[in-house]
Design an enzyme around this catalytic site. Structure first.
Site, short mmCIF file in Angstrom:
data_model
loop_
_atom_site.label_atom_id
_atom_site.label_comp_id
_atom_site.label_asym_id
_atom_site.label_seq_id
_atom_site.Cartn_x
_atom_site.Cartn_y
_atom_site.Cartn_z
N ASP A 325 0.83 -1.21 0.00
CA ASP A 325 0.00 0.00 0.00
C ASP A 325 0.87 1.26 0.00
OD1 ASP A 325 -2.43 1.69 0.65
OD2 ASP A 325 -1.23 2.01 2.45
N GLU A 379 1.31 -0.42 -5.22
CA GLU A 379 0.32 0.64 -5.44
C GLU A 379 1.10 1.94 -5.67
OE1 GLU A 379 -3.52 2.87 -3.43
OE2 GLU A 379 -1.71 2.47 -2.29
#
Length: 664
Positions: A325, A379
């Site tokens: 993330d 990401e």
């Protein structure tokens, strides 16, 4: 002389930045040498979870923490009536504290620390707890001794992930239809079979690591080694992983190493009384948008903690990969805030956080050491060069980058009439990737489904999605929405990347956004759930979209089309046509609101129609078995808002297609 890395041959535009590539590689090598000797594996270093925390011994228990600024630490809990005098830790070298407990620490005991620092005493939760629980009345969190008498027995050994990587992004708590928090067991029993039936090859699970605020979607982690107790026990999570493997489904976890919650009792933001134990000091240690703390990736103890965390999840729970993330925030000192990455120099020089990049390289190396088939997804919206190239080539070592530009473009397209869509821009976002770097394409993830935004189906149909989805209701706006929903997902899955991602429920056009319980909605769970009954209702059109999603994946997997690059034939902006080839297949997309067209074929008899977005099983007007009139002497008919796939076959030899009906 600096080594010239292969990345410079893969992308010649980087030759002007050879010194920057060499700098980041030298930083990685420096950090690696600081952690392990030449010839040693990173895995031999990443064992913090085997030393720190609670470990049973023949005489009782050993418990250790790293807290260099602490003046005194006591272990308290219901096992000693929360008395800080009974179990004091002893300070060892290098800021390590240790306690040897004679006798038993009962399984399920609640524990905390009384930690003295800076002349004050603080409550803290042990950092390596495998389970952290919240009191339902006080909402206070405690650590828990977790040592069940019978360890989980794995039933499915040596799992190998399938290709292509078709990812079903999911959140355990909101995966049920009830207005409440669903569990690992409920997900394994009721949702995994749906995912298997649809044909997805992997699940990407959010919010697994413990987090105090449910509405953070799991992105404000407090306890990095603890499975979120909201959803069940560690053993129940293992069962879920095991069950997924039995169905051929890989399990990828959202790994949040980009930041940590600012809470002090539950988290590690000021664990030993300083703000710099794990994080940067001052403004550099705070993310202004996320209101969280930021790690100091150049500190060996932080690298030890985070790398051990990577190893722990891979070994303890047998996960098949991670979606890292917030990677863009890690890569740059400016966190990617307000920056348009439209020139190569923006990736390097003073912009790049070399310590964070080195950590990502170490994490990638470690994950591949432990499991060579481990899948790593970044990401990263910036498109950092080399993100998905091997470290030896000058890359960062990940396997895939999320194609984050496409969903952003689609939202812009939703704001204008489809007759004004610019298909050249759509094709650019679908196919824009760095040489030899793989992408996971998607039309929408959880980001596009959160309250304040809209799902793709909601953008297309607006409020009519609530009133005009019965099969007998021929409503223009919902018919348009269903047609375009299918086309956009199909073109994304076929041309948008080497893998594909869908968020839970969006495959059938789930009509509502996600809104977790909060003060503004009266702490309601009404929108923090998935209404599977809509897709199961044979009288509603949601069923058509679910059938289409399953058929799309089945067709593409069966023909092995993920391995073929998409070669553009032509784009016609006024006619709203996109045509491209993959292998022996021709894909024809007509986005026009009114007009059909004929795709010219020199010899139509050498083609057969093998897939149509408007077959009746998908709610369309084309007979699934006959496809009458779609292949004519002058070519293939492509009606408005439909997609057609033609297969080039040996003349006179038509392959049986089981009436073109795909499993749903």
């Amino acid at each position: 002389m600096n080594q010239e890395y292969r990345i410079l041959q893969i992308d010649p535009y980087l030759k002007s930045f050879a010194a920057d590539i060499a700098l980041r590689m030298n930083r990685y090598k420096t950090h690696r040498r600081r952690l392990v000797e030449d010839g040693q594996s990173i895995s031999s270093f990443a064992n913090g979870h085997l030393y720190f925390g609670f470990h049973a011994t023949e005489a009782g228990w050993a418990y250790r923490e790293w807290a260099p600024n602490a003046q005194a630490i006591s272990l308290i809990g219901d096992f000693n009536e929360w008395n800080p005098e009974n179990h004091r830790l002893k300070r060892l070298e290098n800021g390590v504290w240790e306690l040897l407990v004679t006798g038993d620490l009962p399984h399920g005991s609640r524990v905390r620390l009384k930690l003295k620092a800076n002349g004050h005493t603080y409550d803290r939760i042990p950092l390596y707890c495998k389970r952290v629980v919240q009191d339902p009345d006080s909402n206070v969190f405690d650590g828990m001794i977790w040592s069940p008498p019978l360890p989980y027995e794995w039933r499915h050994e040596a799992f190998l992930p399938q290709r292509p990587l078709y990812i079903y992004e999911c959140h355990i708590g909101m995966s049920g239809e009830k207005e409440g928090v669903s569990s690992f067991l409920e997900f394994a029993d009721h949702v995994l079979p749906r995912i298997h039936k649809l044909g997805y090859t992997a699940i990407q699970i959010m919010a697994i690591m413990e987090h105090p605020y449910y509405g953070s979607f799991g992105y404000q982690v407090s306890n990095f080694f603890a499975v979120s107790s909201r959803f069940g026990t560690p053993e129940e999570f293992k069962l879920l992983v095991d069950r997924a493997h039995s169905m051929g489904i890989a399990v990828i976890m959202d790994l949040v190493h980009s930041h940590t919650v600012k809470n002090t009792v539950e988290g590690l933001a000021e664990f030993d009384g300083t703000d710099y134990q794990f994080c940067h000091q001052g403004n550099r240690g705070h993310h202004p948008d996320w209101h969280t703390r930021l790690f100091n990736y150049g500190k060996p103890e932080v690298q030890h903690f985070l790398l051990s965390n990577v190893k722990y999840w891979l070994t303890e729970y047998r996960l098949d990969g991670f979606r890292f993330d917030g990677v863009t925030s890690m890569l740059y000192h400016h966190r990617g805030r307000g920056v348009s990455f439209d020139a190569y120099h923006k990736y390097f020089s003073m912009n790049a956080d070399l310590e964070a990049i080195a950590y990502l390289q170490l994490a990638a190396e470690l994950a591949k050491e432990i499991n060579p088939n481990c899948m790593l997804i970044a990401e990263d919206m910036s498109g950092m060069p080399g993100m998905c190239l091997p470290i030896a080539d000058g890359g960062i070592g990940f396997d895939y980058r999320l194609g984050m530009g496409l969903p952003d473009l689609l939202i812009k397209m939703m704001r204008i009439k489809d007759e004004h869509w610019h298909l050249g821009s759509l094709w650019h976002e679908l196919t824009n990737r760095r040489p030899l770097e793989k992408v996971i394409g998607y039309t929408e993830s959880h980001d596009q489904a959160i309250v304040g935004d809209k799902t793709l189906m909601h953008w297309l149909a607006d409020q009519d999605v609530y009133w005009h989805m019965s099969k007998g209701d021929h409503h223009e706006r919902t018919e348009r929405a269903i047609s375009l929903h299918k086309l956009l997902r199909f073109i994304t899955c076929t041309a948008g990347g080497e893998g594909y991602l869908n968020f839970m429920g969006n495959e059938f056009g789930h009509p509502e956004w996600i809104d977790f319980p909060r003060e503004g909605n009266g702490w309601s769970y009404k929108y923090a759930r998935r209404q599977w009954s809509l897709a199961d209702d044979a009288g509603l059109k949601y069923e058509y979209l679910a059938h289409f999603d399953a058929a799309m994946l089945s067709f593409l997997k069966r023909e092995g089309l993920h391995q073929e690059p998409a070669q553009l034939l032509y784009i016609h902006e006024s006619d709203k046509i996109v045509a491209f080839i993959k292998g022996r297949y021709t894909f024809l997309f007509n986005f026009h609101a009114e007009n059909s067209y004929v795709h010219k074929l020199e010899d139509p008899s050498s083609f057969q129609l093998v897939f149509h977005s408007a077959w009746q099983q998908f709610g369309g007007f084309v007979d699934d078995a006959l496809n009458t009139g779609l292949l004519r002497e002058d070519g293939a008919v492509v009606d408005r808002r439909t997609a057609v796939v033609l297969e080039k076959v040996q003349k006179g030899l038509q392959y049986p297609r089981e009436n073109h009906v795909f499993p749903a």
